[in-house]
Design an enzyme around this catalytic site. Structure first.
Site, PDB file in Angstrom:
ATOM      1  CD  GLU A  75      -1.697  -2.396   1.589  1.00 40.73           C
ATOM      2  OE1 GLU A  75      -0.503  -2.619   1.906  1.00 40.73           O
ATOM      3  OE2 GLU A  75      -2.581  -3.277   1.627  1.00 40.73           O
ATOM      4  CG  PHE A 137      -9.767  -9.944  11.363  1.00 39.06           C
ATOM      5  CD1 PHE A 137      -8.505 -10.294  11.836  1.00 39.06           C
ATOM      6  CD2 PHE A 137      -9.996  -9.995   9.986  1.00 39.06           C
ATOM      7  CE1 PHE A 137      -7.506 -10.692  10.967  1.00 39.06           C
ATOM      8  CE2 PHE A 137      -9.000 -10.395   9.112  1.00 39.06           C
ATOM      9  CZ  PHE A 137      -7.750 -10.747   9.603  1.00 39.06           C
ATOM     10  CD  GLN A 138      -7.427  -7.613   7.709  1.00 35.98           C
ATOM     11  OE1 GLN A 138      -8.330  -7.421   6.909  1.00 35.98           O
ATOM     12  NE2 GLN A 138      -6.230  -8.068   7.350  1.00 35.98           N
ATOM     13  CE  LYS A 187     -17.082  -7.167   3.683  1.00 35.46           C
ATOM     14  NZ  LYS A 187     -16.329  -8.374   3.979  1.00 35.46           N
ATOM     15  CG  MET A 503      22.095  12.383   3.784  1.00 35.83           C
ATOM     16  SD  MET A 503      23.293  13.573   3.128  1.00 35.83           S
ATOM     17  CE  MET A 503      22.348  14.342   1.826  1.00 35.83           C
TER      18      MET A 503
HETATM   19  C1  LIG Z   1      11.921   5.826   5.724  1.00 33.80           C
HETATM   20  C2  LIG Z   1      13.213   6.463   6.124  1.00 33.80           C
HETATM   21  N1  LIG Z   1      14.041   5.853   6.980  1.00 33.80           N
HETATM   22  C3  LIG Z   1      15.214   6.421   7.319  1.00 33.80           C
HETATM   23  C4  LIG Z   1      15.582   7.628   6.802  1.00 33.80           C
HETATM   24  C5  LIG Z   1      16.912   8.277   7.205  1.00 33.80           C
HETATM   25  N2  LIG Z   1      17.787   8.392   6.028  1.00 33.80           N
HETATM   26  C6  LIG Z   1      17.903   9.525   5.307  1.00 33.80           C
HETATM   27  S1  LIG Z   1      18.915   9.387   4.003  1.00 33.80           S
HETATM   28  C7  LIG Z   1      19.264   7.793   4.395  1.00 33.80           C
HETATM   29  C8  LIG Z   1      20.217   6.998   3.554  1.00 33.80           C
HETATM   30  C9  LIG Z   1      19.705   6.754   2.187  1.00 33.80           C
HETATM   31  O1  LIG Z   1      20.542   5.819   1.584  1.00 33.80           O
HETATM   32  P1  LIG Z   1      20.486   5.515   0.047  1.00 33.80           P
HETATM   33  O2  LIG Z   1      19.092   5.249  -0.374  1.00 33.80           O
HETATM   34  O3  LIG Z   1      21.444   4.444  -0.256  1.00 33.80           O
HETATM   35  O4  LIG Z   1      20.888   6.884  -0.610  1.00 33.80           O
HETATM   36  P2  LIG Z   1      22.295   7.672  -0.613  1.00 33.80           P
HETATM   37  O5  LIG Z   1      22.262   8.636   0.521  1.00 33.80           O
HETATM   38  O6  LIG Z   1      23.374   6.649  -0.468  1.00 33.80           O
HETATM   39  O7  LIG Z   1      22.317   8.353  -1.931  1.00 33.80           O
HETATM   40  C10 LIG Z   1      18.596   7.389   5.550  1.00 33.80           C
HETATM   41  C11 LIG Z   1      18.708   6.056   6.191  1.00 33.80           C
HETATM   42  C12 LIG Z   1      14.660   8.248   5.930  1.00 33.80           C
HETATM   43  N3  LIG Z   1      14.912   9.438   5.384  1.00 33.80           N
HETATM   44  N4  LIG Z   1      13.523   7.634   5.578  1.00 33.80           N
END
Ligand SMILES: Cc1ncc(C[n+]2csc(CCOP(=O)(O)OP(=O)(O)O)c2C)c(N)n1
Length: 617
Positions: A75, A137-138, A187, A503
């Protein structure tokens, strides 16, 4: 999105507003009434997954010749696809899920759409009305859960309300400040026999967004603009949402004022335009960040002084007066007091401003920004965006993204995940048109890119759609590639595979003594960064994974192969294509303003602070 001639103007989404061709009154089930209502508001695509509570709606959906349902794999994918569809088409995006976990899986994309003001309608099934509140449920109180992240939400237990609620939901989502609306339908309301009536009377007594700005405020703002010495047009995503980019360009060229476009506004003003200084904020260009710091007037249009733009708020643009125009009065003065507040639709605001500025010119008042431009041009020349080539003949992520942008061009739609690759995409792809850049700006939702690209491509099948994703983000939602392959949605995905949560790793490099706690993913280059691992040690192997989902999987590891691989992907249009770009893992995003510091502390590269001279302070 002025270019989309076929798109209805934002706000024209409900048939309830169109001249009523004929009055329809028919007996049918609530479920049939729901599908008829979706047809009547002009919804042509719904992303979703069925389940017990929403099942009655899926039966008549099967017979609809007007509404195409795309069966997603999660979803969350449905929600981001609705967002991508909405931003690419200018229409309201629609997603559908069952009660309980189906509905809660929509929470992230709903929050995401709320933060980025994207018009979507999420339809969820709810347990039968008598069971509500019994931990059936759900059962999940999705209205309660989404209360703070929706513009409005409805719990429908009376089937007779379905047409009005659907018409209102689309109207609310698309008008004023756009945003997500949730319609949760019990529902038994879907199963019951009811009367479908169309068109319907909207019943929204407290909902009257102000779109027409106040003439006095406009005159005041125009005076300030022509009187300023160092103005900046600070443009946010609201200008794209309001389809006001033509008016923005007219005002900018009329006044000669410099323009910055936020992460949500890329494409609102052509990157190639000489008056464009780039993006402000944590990873903004030096000229854009510095122009705001040194400005004497922030002329703010559909932007919200987000902390990623302002940095430390009390150090932000310390010399500037503020004109702040926004459709949402709650934004004005929220983070930064406004000297001239303007509530209105950006298109109407800009149209009136053009007239008011012209009137100032006619009265002999014309701004002189020549000294300002001397400084700005110097900063543009001295501090252009750039990057170091990767050591050892490896691929640099910036180069990959830059080449994709160049070869694929400004007509395409680009959707990014969240992380370094998102910032590099914002920096190194040249955005020339509105609606060509989709990203999760407010929420920063990893996993956004693939489903958002899917939604955009479903809405704009004739446009090339590229997801630029990180290897971390890609592992959150790549299952929607199966959806794309099965539904003839041939997106391209460029995985910028640095084998880590880049990042976060960058912050560990800069602020945690290079202690890389839990950021290595093992999907890309060897984690000492020197050599690619032996064949078979990448987990997962994105090429194999993509092939397993019916896509073409390609890999590129060397700069000399880069253009050929991108061109190869561009030529494949019968299936989705995934390119696994194995890139140098130590590349960092520059410029950078460290979190919590003032924008004056911007670093052009590690430890390198630009020298502005302080004569403008
Ligand atoms: C759902 C979610 N979980 C955690 C984060 C924290 N976060 C921000 S950037 C990042 C790393 C992203 O890694 P990647 O997709 O490999 O991209 P890169 O920075 O290497 O280009 C994380 C874990 C977030 N923004 N969103």
């Amino acid at each position: 999105m002025t270019e989309h001639a076929a798109s209805p103007r934002r706000g024209d989404t409900t048939a309830a507003h169109a001249p009523a061709p004929q009055h329809v009154v028919e007996t049918m089930t609530g479920a049939q009434s729901l599908i008829r209502s979706l047809e009547a508001v002009g919804a042509d695509t719904v992303f979703g997954i069925p389940g017990g509570a929403i099942l009655p709606a899926y039966d008549p959906l099967m017979d609809s010749a007007k509404v195409r349902h795309i069966l997603v794999r999660h979803e969350q994918g449905a929600g981001h696809a609705a967002t991508g569809y909405a931003q690419a088409t200018g229409r309201v995006g629609v997603c559908m899920a069952t009660s309980g976990p189906g509905a809660t899986n929509l929470v992230t994309p709903i929050a995401d759409a709320y933060m980025d003001s994207v018009p979507i309608v999420a339809i969820t099934g709810q347990v039968s009305s008598k069971a509500i509140g019994t931990d059936a449920f759900q059962e999940a109180d999705i209205c309660g859960i989404t209360m703070p992240i929706t513009k409005h939400n409805y719990l429908v237990t009376d089937p007779a309300e379905i047409p009005r609620v659907i018409a209102e939901a689309f109207h609310i989502a698309a008008t004023g400040r756009p945003g997500p609306v949730l319609v949760d339908i019990a529902k038994d309301a879907l199963q019951a026999t009811t009367t479908f009536r169309w068109p319907v009377e909207l019943s929204l007594p407290g909902y009257r967004p102000v779109t027409k700005p106040h003439a006095k405020q406009i005159r005041e703002a125009a005076k300030m603009l022509v009187g300023a010495k160092r103005p900046v047009l600070y443009v946010g995503g609201g200008v794209i949402k309001a389809q006001a980019t033509t008016e923005l360009r007219i005002l900018a060229e009329l006044t000669g004022a410099p323009v910055v476009t936020t992460l949500m506004a890329l494409g609102a003003f052509p990157d190639s335009h000489p008056q464009h200084l780039g993006m402000p904020g944590m990873h903004g260009s030096v000229p854009a960040v510095t122009a705001l710091q040194k400005a004497d007037l922030l002329f703010t249009l559909g932007a919200r002084f987000d902390d990623r733009v302002t940095g430390k708020l009390d150090g932000f643009a310390p010399h500037a007066k503020v004109v702040h125009a926004d459709i949402d009065p709650a934004e004005i003065g929220k983070n930064r007091p406004a000297d001239v507040p303007i509530v209105g639709d950006a298109r109407e605001v800009l149209a009136d401003l053009i007239v008011a500025v012209q009137a100032e010119f006619d009265a002999g008042h014309k701004g002189d920004y020549s000294q300002w431009w001397e400084k700005l041009d110097e900063w543009k020349k001295t501090y252009p965006l750039g990057y170091e080539p990767a050591p050892g003949g490896r691929l640099s992520p910036q180069q990959v993204i830059e080449r994709i942008g160049r070869l694929v061009g400004p007509e395409a739609i680009y959707a990014a995940g969240v992380g370094q690759h998102q910032m590099w995409s914002s920096q190194f792809i040249r955005f020339e048109k509105p609606g060509t850049w989709l990203n999760s700006g407010g929420a920063g939702t990893m996993g956004y890119a693939v489903p958002a690209a899917m939604g955009a491509k479903a809405g704009r099948p004739d446009t090339a759609v590229w997801a630029i994703d990180g290897d971390g983000c890609f592992q959150m939602t790549n299952q929607e590639l199966a959806t794309c392959a099965l539904n003839d949605i041939p997106i391209k995905v460029a995985v910028i595979n640095n084998g880590s949560l880049g990042m976060v790793r960058q912050w560990q490099t800069l602020f945690y003594n290079q202690r890389y706690s839990n950021t290595v993913l093992h999907s890309g280059p060897d984690h000492d960064g020197i050599a690619p691992p032996a064949q078979g040690t990448r987990i997962p192997d994105f090429v194999l994974l993509s092939e397993a989902m019916g896509c073409v999987g390609l890999r590129c590891e060397r700069p000399e192969d880069l253009d050929a691989v991108i061109k190869q992907a561009m030529e494949i249009n019968d299936r989705p294509v995934v390119i696994d770009f194995i890139v140098h893992q130590d590349a960092m995003v520059w410029p950078m303003v460290a979190a919590g510091t003032s924008n004056d502390e911007i670093q052009f590269a590690k430890g390198v602070r630009p020298d502005f001279g302080d004569d403008l302070d």
